[in-house]
Scaffold this active site. Structure first.
Site, PDB file in Angstrom:
ATOM      1  N   ASP A  97      18.889 -26.609  23.936  1.00 17.37           N
ATOM      2  CA  ASP A  97      18.861 -25.212  23.473  1.00 17.37           C
ATOM      3  C   ASP A  97      17.449 -24.630  23.526  1.00 17.37           C
ATOM      4  O   ASP A  97      17.247 -23.483  23.923  1.00 17.37           O
ATOM      5  CB  ASP A  97      19.326 -25.166  22.003  1.00 17.37           C
ATOM      6  CG  ASP A  97      20.651 -24.425  21.824  1.00 17.37           C
ATOM      7  OD1 ASP A  97      21.259 -24.058  22.837  1.00 17.37           O
ATOM      8  OD2 ASP A  97      21.058 -24.222  20.674  1.00 17.37           O
ATOM      9  N   ASN A 156      12.422 -21.136  17.139  1.00 17.32           N
ATOM     10  CA  ASN A 156      11.429 -22.163  17.483  1.00 17.32           C
ATOM     11  C   ASN A 156      11.644 -23.510  16.819  1.00 17.32           C
ATOM     12  O   ASN A 156      11.184 -24.519  17.333  1.00 17.32           O
ATOM     13  CB  ASN A 156      10.000 -21.653  17.251  1.00 17.32           C
ATOM     14  CG  ASN A 156       9.729 -21.391  15.797  1.00 17.32           C
ATOM     15  OD1 ASN A 156      10.638 -21.105  15.046  1.00 17.32           O
ATOM     16  ND2 ASN A 156       8.481 -21.502  15.409  1.00 17.32           N
ATOM     17  N   LYS A 179      22.346 -16.712  10.009  1.00 20.66           N
ATOM     18  CA  LYS A 179      22.341 -16.016  11.303  1.00 20.66           C
ATOM     19  C   LYS A 179      21.268 -16.693  12.138  1.00 20.66           C
ATOM     20  O   LYS A 179      20.083 -16.414  11.991  1.00 20.66           O
ATOM     21  CB  LYS A 179      21.991 -14.541  11.081  1.00 20.66           C
ATOM     22  CG  LYS A 179      22.558 -13.563  12.102  1.00 20.66           C
ATOM     23  CD  LYS A 179      22.211 -13.862  13.545  1.00 20.66           C
ATOM     24  CE  LYS A 179      20.911 -13.233  14.002  1.00 20.66           C
ATOM     25  NZ  LYS A 179      20.495 -13.671  15.344  1.00 20.66           N
ATOM     26  N   GLU A 182      19.760 -15.868  18.627  1.00 15.55           N
ATOM     27  CA  GLU A 182      20.675 -15.858  19.775  1.00 15.55           C
ATOM     28  C   GLU A 182      20.210 -16.824  20.870  1.00 15.55           C
ATOM     29  O   GLU A 182      20.988 -17.257  21.709  1.00 15.55           O
ATOM     30  CB  GLU A 182      20.817 -14.445  20.338  1.00 15.55           C
ATOM     31  CG  GLU A 182      19.560 -13.927  20.987  1.00 15.55           C
ATOM     32  CD  GLU A 182      19.654 -12.442  21.316  1.00 15.55           C
ATOM     33  OE1 GLU A 182      19.814 -12.152  22.496  1.00 15.55           O
ATOM     34  OE2 GLU A 182      19.550 -11.605  20.419  1.00 15.55           O
ATOM     35  N   GLU A 254       9.136 -15.246   5.910  1.00 15.73           N
ATOM     36  CA  GLU A 254       8.188 -16.174   6.559  1.00 15.73           C
ATOM     37  C   GLU A 254       7.921 -15.605   7.945  1.00 15.73           C
ATOM     38  O   GLU A 254       8.793 -15.654   8.812  1.00 15.73           O
ATOM     39  CB  GLU A 254       8.793 -17.574   6.694  1.00 15.73           C
ATOM     40  CG  GLU A 254       9.200 -18.221   5.403  1.00 15.73           C
ATOM     41  CD  GLU A 254       8.022 -18.716   4.589  1.00 15.73           C
ATOM     42  OE1 GLU A 254       6.870 -18.623   5.063  1.00 15.73           O
ATOM     43  OE2 GLU A 254       8.256 -19.164   3.468  1.00 15.73           O
ATOM     44  N   CYS A 288       4.696 -20.862  14.256  1.00 15.39           N
ATOM     45  CA  CYS A 288       4.102 -19.783  13.449  1.00 15.39           C
ATOM     46  C   CYS A 288       2.717 -20.167  12.959  1.00 15.39           C
ATOM     47  O   CYS A 288       1.867 -19.302  12.767  1.00 15.39           O
ATOM     48  CB  CYS A 288       5.017 -19.458  12.276  1.00 15.39           C
ATOM     49  SG  CYS A 288       5.483 -20.894  11.328  1.00 15.39           S
ATOM     50  N   LYS A 459      -0.857 -11.758   3.271  1.00 16.35           N
ATOM     51  CA  LYS A 459      -0.956 -10.552   4.113  1.00 16.35           C
ATOM     52  C   LYS A 459       0.325 -10.338   4.954  1.00 16.35           C
ATOM     53  O   LYS A 459       1.428 -10.510   4.445  1.00 16.35           O
ATOM     54  CB  LYS A 459      -2.233 -10.642   4.956  1.00 16.35           C
ATOM     55  CG  LYS A 459      -3.496 -10.555   4.092  1.00 16.35           C
ATOM     56  CD  LYS A 459      -4.741 -11.173   4.692  1.00 16.35           C
ATOM     57  CE  LYS A 459      -5.269 -10.587   5.955  1.00 16.35           C
ATOM     58  NZ  LYS A 459      -6.486 -11.316   6.411  1.00 16.35           N
TER      59      LYS A 459
HETATM   60  P1  NDP Z   1      12.542 -12.276  15.599  1.00 20.39           P
HETATM   61  O1  NDP Z   1      11.931 -11.587  14.453  1.00 20.39           O
HETATM   62  O2  NDP Z   1      12.764 -11.515  16.839  1.00 20.39           O
HETATM   63  O3  NDP Z   1      13.985 -12.845  15.198  1.00 20.39           O
HETATM   64  C1  NDP Z   1      14.192 -13.716  14.124  1.00 20.39           C
HETATM   65  C2  NDP Z   1      15.647 -13.652  13.712  1.00 20.39           C
HETATM   66  O4  NDP Z   1      15.929 -12.339  13.227  1.00 20.39           O
HETATM   67  C3  NDP Z   1      16.612 -13.886  14.862  1.00 20.39           C
HETATM   68  O5  NDP Z   1      17.746 -14.566  14.390  1.00 20.39           O
HETATM   69  C4  NDP Z   1      16.954 -12.467  15.284  1.00 20.39           C
HETATM   70  O6  NDP Z   1      18.177 -12.373  15.966  1.00 20.39           O
HETATM   71  C5  NDP Z   1      17.021 -11.784  13.939  1.00 20.39           C
HETATM   72  N1  NDP Z   1      16.864 -10.326  13.980  1.00 20.39           N
HETATM   73  C6  NDP Z   1      16.313  -9.566  14.949  1.00 20.39           C
HETATM   74  N2  NDP Z   1      16.367  -8.252  14.608  1.00 20.39           N
HETATM   75  C7  NDP Z   1      16.974  -8.190  13.402  1.00 20.39           C
HETATM   76  C8  NDP Z   1      17.306  -7.120  12.521  1.00 20.39           C
HETATM   77  N3  NDP Z   1      17.041  -5.854  12.809  1.00 20.39           N
HETATM   78  N4  NDP Z   1      17.912  -7.421  11.351  1.00 20.39           N
HETATM   79  C9  NDP Z   1      18.193  -8.693  11.023  1.00 20.39           C
HETATM   80  N5  NDP Z   1      17.899  -9.754  11.823  1.00 20.39           N
HETATM   81  C10 NDP Z   1      17.288  -9.504  12.995  1.00 20.39           C
HETATM   82  O7  NDP Z   1      11.674 -13.561  15.852  1.00 20.39           O
HETATM   83  P2  NDP Z   1      11.837 -14.671  16.975  1.00 20.39           P
HETATM   84  O8  NDP Z   1      13.216 -15.245  16.935  1.00 20.39           O
HETATM   85  O9  NDP Z   1      11.342 -14.111  18.256  1.00 20.39           O
HETATM   86  O10 NDP Z   1      10.870 -15.808  16.425  1.00 20.39           O
HETATM   87  C11 NDP Z   1       9.517 -15.804  16.645  1.00 20.39           C
HETATM   88  C12 NDP Z   1       8.773 -15.280  15.444  1.00 20.39           C
HETATM   89  O11 NDP Z   1       9.102 -16.025  14.287  1.00 20.39           O
HETATM   90  C13 NDP Z   1       7.275 -15.398  15.593  1.00 20.39           C
HETATM   91  O12 NDP Z   1       6.651 -14.199  15.236  1.00 20.39           O
HETATM   92  C14 NDP Z   1       6.888 -16.473  14.591  1.00 20.39           C
HETATM   93  O13 NDP Z   1       5.602 -16.371  14.105  1.00 20.39           O
HETATM   94  C15 NDP Z   1       7.915 -16.317  13.540  1.00 20.39           C
HETATM   95  N6  NDP Z   1       8.089 -17.571  12.805  1.00 20.39           N
HETATM   96  C16 NDP Z   1       7.585 -17.664  11.521  1.00 20.39           C
HETATM   97  C17 NDP Z   1       7.669 -18.842  10.834  1.00 20.39           C
HETATM   98  C18 NDP Z   1       7.170 -18.953   9.415  1.00 20.39           C
HETATM   99  O14 NDP Z   1       7.621 -19.860   8.712  1.00 20.39           O
HETATM  100  N7  NDP Z   1       6.287 -18.105   8.943  1.00 20.39           N
HETATM  101  C19 NDP Z   1       8.269 -20.043  11.415  1.00 20.39           C
HETATM  102  C20 NDP Z   1       8.764 -19.826  12.734  1.00 20.39           C
HETATM  103  C21 NDP Z   1       8.659 -18.614  13.408  1.00 20.39           C
HETATM  104  P3  NDP Z   1      18.183 -12.419  17.590  1.00 20.39           P
HETATM  105  O15 NDP Z   1      17.736 -13.761  17.970  1.00 20.39           O
HETATM  106  O16 NDP Z   1      19.583 -12.172  17.935  1.00 20.39           O
HETATM  107  O17 NDP Z   1      17.270 -11.311  18.033  1.00 20.39           O
END
Ligand code: NDP
Length: 492
Positions: A97, A156, A179, A182, A254, A288, A459
């Site tokens: 995946d 990730n 959720k 995708e 997060e 992250c 922040k």
């Molecule tokens: P996204 O913010 O694009 O998506 C995260 C999740 O939110 C996905 O399941 C996504 O669905 C969903 N989502 C997107 N839009 C909406 C919305 N409007 N309302 C509700 N849910 C929504 O992040 P990424 O998946 O691209 O992940 C990378 C990011 O995650 C990086 O910025 C990284 O830093 C952060 N991250 C932070 C961590 C922490 O612990 N601080 C740990 C790991 C990652 P879909 O996939 O369908 O778009």
């Protein structure tokens, strides 16, 4: 050709299926070679309605929230045990995946199991607070569940991210909706299956693989969802936080990072080089907490960078199940192109590419989403590649003068997730750690993660803390209960 197997999610014990070829599926692509990693039924906003109703029914009418915490612990232990029984197959699915090397995927499954074991132990040992009396009563503060909570996760670290949320949320007595991203929809379905096989009452956990703007947004807005826990990008987190603010429901966020990784002139250079490399190139930088801004003290800058560049050049980039592979592909072609776009921005800003800056030439990797480990220098901390989260194997290196200079530059970012430093002077390490605006600071190590140590950001990197006892508190609301002990009737 055999029709692909479509994995369906279930709501309240009933599978939701969809026809092959319809738009109501999500196809997960293996980023290592472009093959199909799996196909799942795609949930919709209507499924959110149904799942919320089932979750409330399970919360209200199943014994889970009324069980003593030590009784809940039995099921949580069992989930952890069963995750480990399927360690290899879950890790393999995760590898297909997400493209993460098998070693990292095994670690993700171990960590997921660890979360369930840890929160089982928390259930066994949790104590509510008893306040000492100040009158003819005694009072206590109880941790109560919210009811139905929504957990939205990124791509990730599948299964570990879901477990990091579901284990404490269930431990606190809630019903949970997940959720997953995708990009990596399969592991959440497996986690849910294992929860039920371990004896969790039906309806208490539901995974809905769907699109963020559809299923994720529907969860956040649903009046039946009483708390949202989100891990993902800062922009998405901000939008979710705004809706939660309107609805007056709590959120745990997060979010992203642009973490400073600092090397002082008195550091053990070899250990620091290894730490910096694992800090940025582990998970191909899709972390992250990636140490993506390197600050090296001017007096050792040249020597340190020569060693770092040489060792980076010899990193093994390859297929995730190749023995000895150190860096696999990025999660998708779109993400690989975004990372490459940032490197181009760095070039246009006047940065010098010291190593990498392109896709690999190995013919075996041409169908995958690979990008070479890249180091850029010659920029200031104000450059876009120093300020924006790239979420790929791209390190920007900057020299610094002294402690004051590196604290100022290190904190000159919107983010505040993590920071690291290498030094032989522990008094300095303590001083600098206290000054850095970051939720986690690593000294002479990097990216260590303890299940009982809280995790979260300052922040723009987020709100709230996961893991440890803070994790259970995040999914609980406090109820104060007073018991009167008056001997005479209360008078006005
Ligand atoms: P996204 O913010 O694009 O998506 C995260 C999740 O939110 C996905 O399941 C996504 O669905 C969903 N989502 C997107 N839009 C909406 C919305 N409007 N309302 C509700 N849910 C929504 O992040 P990424 O998946 O691209 O992940 C990378 C990011 O995650 C990086 O910025 C990284 O830093 C952060 N991250 C932070 C961590 C922490 O612990 N601080 C740990 C790991 C990652 P879909 O996939 O369908 O778009």
């Amino acid at each position: 050709m055999d029709a692909p197997i479509i994995k369906s999610f279930r709501i309240g014990g009933t599978s939701r299926d969809s026809a092959v070829g319809s738009s109501a599926v999500i196809t997960s692509i293996n980023p290592a070679d472009g093959s199909i990693a799996g196909t799942v039924t795609r949930a919709t906003a209507q499924d959110v309605d149904d799942a919320v109703a089932v979750a409330w029914d399970a919360f209200r009418n199943k014994p889970w929230r009324k069980l003593r915490p030590d009784q809940r612990a039995t099921t949580l232990y069992e989930i952890g045990r069963r995750l480990l029984l399927e360690r290899e197959s879950l890790a393999r699915l995760q590898m297909q995946d997400s493209g993460k090397p098998m070693k990292e995927c095994l670690h993700m499954v171990d960590a997921a199991a660890g979360h369930f074991r840890y929160y089982a132990a928390v259930c066994e040992t949790w104590q509510n607070e008893m306040t000492s009396p100040r009158g003819e009563y005694f009072s206590m503060a109880l941790a109560e569940p919210f009811g139905v909570v929504a957990c939205i996760t990124p791509w990730n670290s599948p299964i570990m991210n879901e477990a990091q949320k579901a284990a404490p949320a269930l431990a606190a007595g809630n019903a949970v909706l997940i959720k997953p991203s995708e990009e990596t929809p399969q592991l959440a379905l497996e986690l849910v299956r294992i929860c039920y096989e371990a004896g969790l009452p039906e309806g208490l956990i539901t995974a809905l693989p769907g699109y963020g703007e559809d299923v994720g947004a529907a969860m956040v807005k649903h009046p039946g969802v009483r708390m949202v826990s989100f891990t993902g990008g800062t922009d998405t987190g901000r939008a979710i936080g705004a809706i939660a603010g309107q609805r007056l429901i709590p959120v745990g966020l997060e979010l992203g990072g642009k973490s400073p990784h600092i090397v002082f002139e008195d550091a053990d250079i070899d250990r620091a080089v290894a730490g910096v490399m694992s800090g940025i190139f582990g998970s191909a930088g899709q972390s992250c907490v990636a140490g993506s801004r390197l600050f090296v003290q001017k007096s050792i800058y040249k020597r340190f960078m020569e060693s770092l560049v040489e060792k980076t050049r010899s990193l093994c980039v390859g297929l995730p199940d190749d023995p000895g592979v150190q860096m696999g592909p990025l999660v998708s072609k779109a993400h690989r192109d975004k990372v490459a776009g940032y490197v181009d921005i760095g070039r246009q800003e006047g940065g010098k590419i010291l190593v990498g800056g392109d896709r690999p030439t190995d013919p075996r990797l041409q169908n995958g989403c690979f990008y070479m480990p890249t180091i850029i220098d010659g920029l200031t901390n104000r450059a876009r590649v120093c300020q924006e989260e790239i979420f790929g194997p791209v390190l920007v290196a900057l020299p610094f003068e002294d402690e004051a200079d590196v604290i100022e530059q290190g904190n000159d970012t919107a983010f505040g997730l993590a920071a690291g430093m290498w030094t032989g002077d522990y008094a300095r390490a303590w001083r600098v750690a206290r000054e850095l605006e970051a939720g986690s600071v690593w000294i002479n190590t990097y990216k260590q993660s303890h299940i009982a140590t809280p995790f979260g950001g300052f922040k723009d990197s987020g709100i709230g803390r996961e893991k440890g006892l803070h994790g259970l508190r995040l999914y609980s609301q406090v109820k104060s209960v007073y018991f009167g002990t008056h001997e005479k009737p209360m008078g006005l």
